[in-house]
Motif scaffolding. Structure first.
Motif, PDB file in Angstrom:
ATOM      1  N   UNK A   1     -12.157   5.739  17.485  1.00 38.47           N
ATOM      2  CA  UNK A   1     -12.333   6.490  16.466  1.00 38.47           C
ATOM      3  C   UNK A   1     -10.716   7.191  16.078  1.00 38.47           C
ATOM      4  N   UNK A   2     -10.170   7.814  16.432  1.00 35.22           N
ATOM      5  CA  UNK A   2      -8.724   7.519  16.488  1.00 35.22           C
ATOM      6  C   UNK A   2      -8.135   7.230  16.352  1.00 35.22           C
ATOM      7  N   UNK A   3      -8.191   5.739  15.649  1.00 33.25           N
ATOM      8  CA  UNK A   3      -6.973   4.501  14.859  1.00 33.25           C
ATOM      9  C   UNK A   3      -7.701   4.763  13.916  1.00 33.25           C
ATOM     10  N   UNK A   4      -8.782   4.587  14.020  1.00 33.35           N
ATOM     11  CA  UNK A   4      -9.054   4.479  12.397  1.00 33.35           C
ATOM     12  C   UNK A   4      -9.034   5.981  11.212  1.00 33.35           C
ATOM     13  N   UNK A   5      -8.961   7.225  11.557  1.00 30.68           N
ATOM     14  CA  UNK A   5      -9.141   7.834  11.279  1.00 30.68           C
ATOM     15  C   UNK A   5      -7.501   8.084  10.979  1.00 30.68           C
ATOM     16  N   UNK A   6      -6.829   7.398  11.445  1.00 28.50           N
ATOM     17  CA  UNK A   6      -5.401   7.664  11.494  1.00 28.50           C
ATOM     18  C   UNK A   6      -4.144   6.694  10.111  1.00 28.50           C
ATOM     19  N   UNK A   7      -5.514   5.893  10.648  1.00 30.65           N
ATOM     20  CA  UNK A   7      -4.581   4.269   9.413  1.00 30.65           C
ATOM     21  C   UNK A   7      -5.081   4.231   8.766  1.00 30.65           C
ATOM     22  N   UNK A   8      -4.339   4.194   7.029  1.00 31.01           N
ATOM     23  CA  UNK A   8      -5.283   5.017   5.996  1.00 31.01           C
ATOM     24  C   UNK A   8      -5.342   3.263   5.326  1.00 31.01           C
ATOM     25  N   UNK A   9      -5.192   2.090   6.282  1.00 32.51           N
ATOM     26  CA  UNK A   9      -5.492   1.155   6.133  1.00 32.51           C
ATOM     27  C   UNK A   9      -7.127   0.401   6.433  1.00 32.51           C
ATOM     28  N   UNK A  10      -8.239   1.399   7.240  1.00 32.52           N
ATOM     29  CA  UNK A  10      -8.670   1.158   7.281  1.00 32.52           C
ATOM     30  C   UNK A  10      -9.629   2.274   7.036  1.00 32.52           C
ATOM     31  N   UNK A  11     -11.295   1.998   6.460  1.00 32.29           N
ATOM     32  CA  UNK A  11     -12.070   2.912   5.388  1.00 32.29           C
ATOM     33  C   UNK A  11     -13.150   3.010   6.549  1.00 32.29           C
ATOM     34  N   UNK A  12     -13.646   4.849   5.833  1.00 33.18           N
ATOM     35  CA  UNK A  12     -14.554   5.304   7.153  1.00 33.18           C
ATOM     36  C   UNK A  12     -15.563   5.175   6.093  1.00 33.18           C
ATOM     37  N   UNK A  13     -15.987   5.111   4.532  1.00 36.28           N
ATOM     38  CA  UNK A  13     -16.576   4.960   4.102  1.00 36.28           C
ATOM     39  C   UNK A  13     -16.718   4.253   2.886  1.00 36.28           C
ATOM     40  N   UNK A  14     -17.667   3.380   2.009  1.00 35.51           N
ATOM     41  CA  UNK A  14     -17.527   2.130   1.302  1.00 35.51           C
ATOM     42  C   UNK A  14     -16.927   2.509   0.297  1.00 35.51           C
ATOM     43  N   UNK A  15     -16.111   1.719  -0.017  1.00 36.79           N
ATOM     44  CA  UNK A  15     -15.422   1.550  -1.251  1.00 36.79           C
ATOM     45  C   UNK A  15     -15.184   0.404  -2.143  1.00 36.79           C
ATOM     46  N   UNK A  16     -15.533   0.589  -3.655  1.00 37.23           N
ATOM     47  CA  UNK A  16     -14.812   0.163  -4.145  1.00 37.23           C
ATOM     48  C   UNK A  16     -14.339  -1.833  -3.846  1.00 37.23           C
ATOM     49  N   UNK A  17     -14.986  -2.650  -4.729  1.00 34.71           N
ATOM     50  CA  UNK A  17     -14.761  -4.054  -4.811  1.00 34.71           C
ATOM     51  C   UNK A  17     -13.188  -4.258  -5.136  1.00 34.71           C
ATOM     52  N   UNK A  18     -12.489  -3.379  -5.600  1.00 35.23           N
ATOM     53  CA  UNK A  18     -10.703  -3.059  -6.149  1.00 35.23           C
ATOM     54  C   UNK A  18     -10.239  -1.634  -5.605  1.00 35.23           C
ATOM     55  N   UNK A  19      -9.344  -2.063  -4.426  1.00 30.74           N
ATOM     56  CA  UNK A  19      -8.681  -0.198  -4.594  1.00 30.74           C
ATOM     57  C   UNK A  19      -7.959  -0.039  -4.619  1.00 30.74           C
ATOM     58  N   UNK A  20      -7.220   0.466  -5.280  1.00 26.75           N
ATOM     59  CA  UNK A  20      -5.974   0.855  -6.206  1.00 26.75           C
ATOM     60  C   UNK A  20      -5.143   1.877  -5.732  1.00 26.75           C
ATOM     61  N   UNK A  21      -4.901   1.429  -4.438  1.00 23.21           N
ATOM     62  CA  UNK A  21      -3.764   2.093  -3.621  1.00 23.21           C
ATOM     63  C   UNK A  21      -2.241   2.839  -3.576  1.00 23.21           C
ATOM     64  N   UNK A  22      -2.659   3.963  -4.497  1.00 22.78           N
ATOM     65  CA  UNK A  22      -1.296   4.010  -5.182  1.00 22.78           C
ATOM     66  C   UNK A  22       0.093   4.573  -4.425  1.00 22.78           C
ATOM     67  N   UNK A  23       1.282   4.688  -3.782  1.00 24.74           N
ATOM     68  CA  UNK A  23       2.224   4.709  -3.090  1.00 24.74           C
ATOM     69  C   UNK A  23       2.459   5.941  -3.984  1.00 24.74           C
ATOM     70  N   UNK A  24       2.696   7.241  -2.853  1.00 23.21           N
ATOM     71  CA  UNK A  24       2.823   8.482  -3.008  1.00 23.21           C
ATOM     72  C   UNK A  24       4.309   8.852  -2.629  1.00 23.21           C
ATOM     73  N   UNK A  25       5.026   8.867  -1.732  1.00 24.68           N
ATOM     74  CA  UNK A  25       6.139   8.975  -1.789  1.00 24.68           C
ATOM     75  C   UNK A  25       6.931   9.104  -2.720  1.00 24.68           C
TER      76      UNK A  25
END
Length: 176
Positions: free
Chosen positions: A71-95
């Motif tokens: 759980x600690x790893x999954x909740x830390x890294x954004x590359x792991x999804x904790x709920x269903x997502x769309x076929x296409x996930x648009x991950x916008x860099x926000x830094x």
């Protein structure tokens, strides 16, 4: 981390278990936990790109570690999804670099065009839009990741084209 409202079938196929064992085999027997990240990737890929608690518990069992360690790893890294997502996930860099070059506005534009808010999935299950931390491509700002690929030097027109290509099935999500 709360995903109990979503149901997910756990399907650890013999092929998936072979791949998991191959990954575990890269580490000494007393360091099985070292395989956690690659195992999570394989398991997530095999389960509609998200990880439920029961599935995370299964990973913990396979690696002989405590569920909280997963759980600690999954909740830390954004590359792991904790709920269903769309076929296409648009991950916008926000830094910084992307933000200065308009990534936030492009993310808002994309959400508006798709009729969703950040973090939501379209009703047809096709698209999810999220903001993520640095994707390491500052020279190509503003940018986003779609599947395994970066979409760089974004404009509203490029976002429109990417959405259209996804709808037409022209975007390959993985380099496999």
């Amino acid at each position: 981390m709360e995903n109990t409202q979503y149901k997910q079938e756990i399907n650890i196929t013999p092929e998936l278990m072979t791949r998991i064992n191959e990954l575990i085999g890269h580490y000494p027997d007393d360091k099985r936990k070292s395989a956690l990240l690659p195992v999570l990737h394989e398991v997530q890929d095999a389960h509609e790109n998200w990880l439920s608690y029961p599935l995370m518990d299964k990973v913990a069992e396979i690696l002989n570690i405590q569920p909280i360690e997963v759980y600690e790893v999954v909740s830390f890294y954004t590359m792991y999804n904790q709920k269903p997502i769309g076929k296409y996930m648009f991950e916008f860099c926000r830094t910084s670099c992307c933000a200065v070059r308009g990534a936030e506005d492009l993310m808002d534009y994309t959400c508006e065009k798709l009729g969703i808010k950040e973090g939501e999935t379209t009703p047809d299950g096709m698209f999810t839009v999220v903001g993520v931390e640095c994707l390491g491509a500052c020279g190509y700002a503003p940018m986003m990741q779609v599947g395994d690929f970066y979409k760089e030097h974004l404009t509203k027109e490029k976002v429109d084209t990417i959405i259209a290509e996804c709808r037409e099935g022209k975007i390959n999500l993985h380099d496999k």
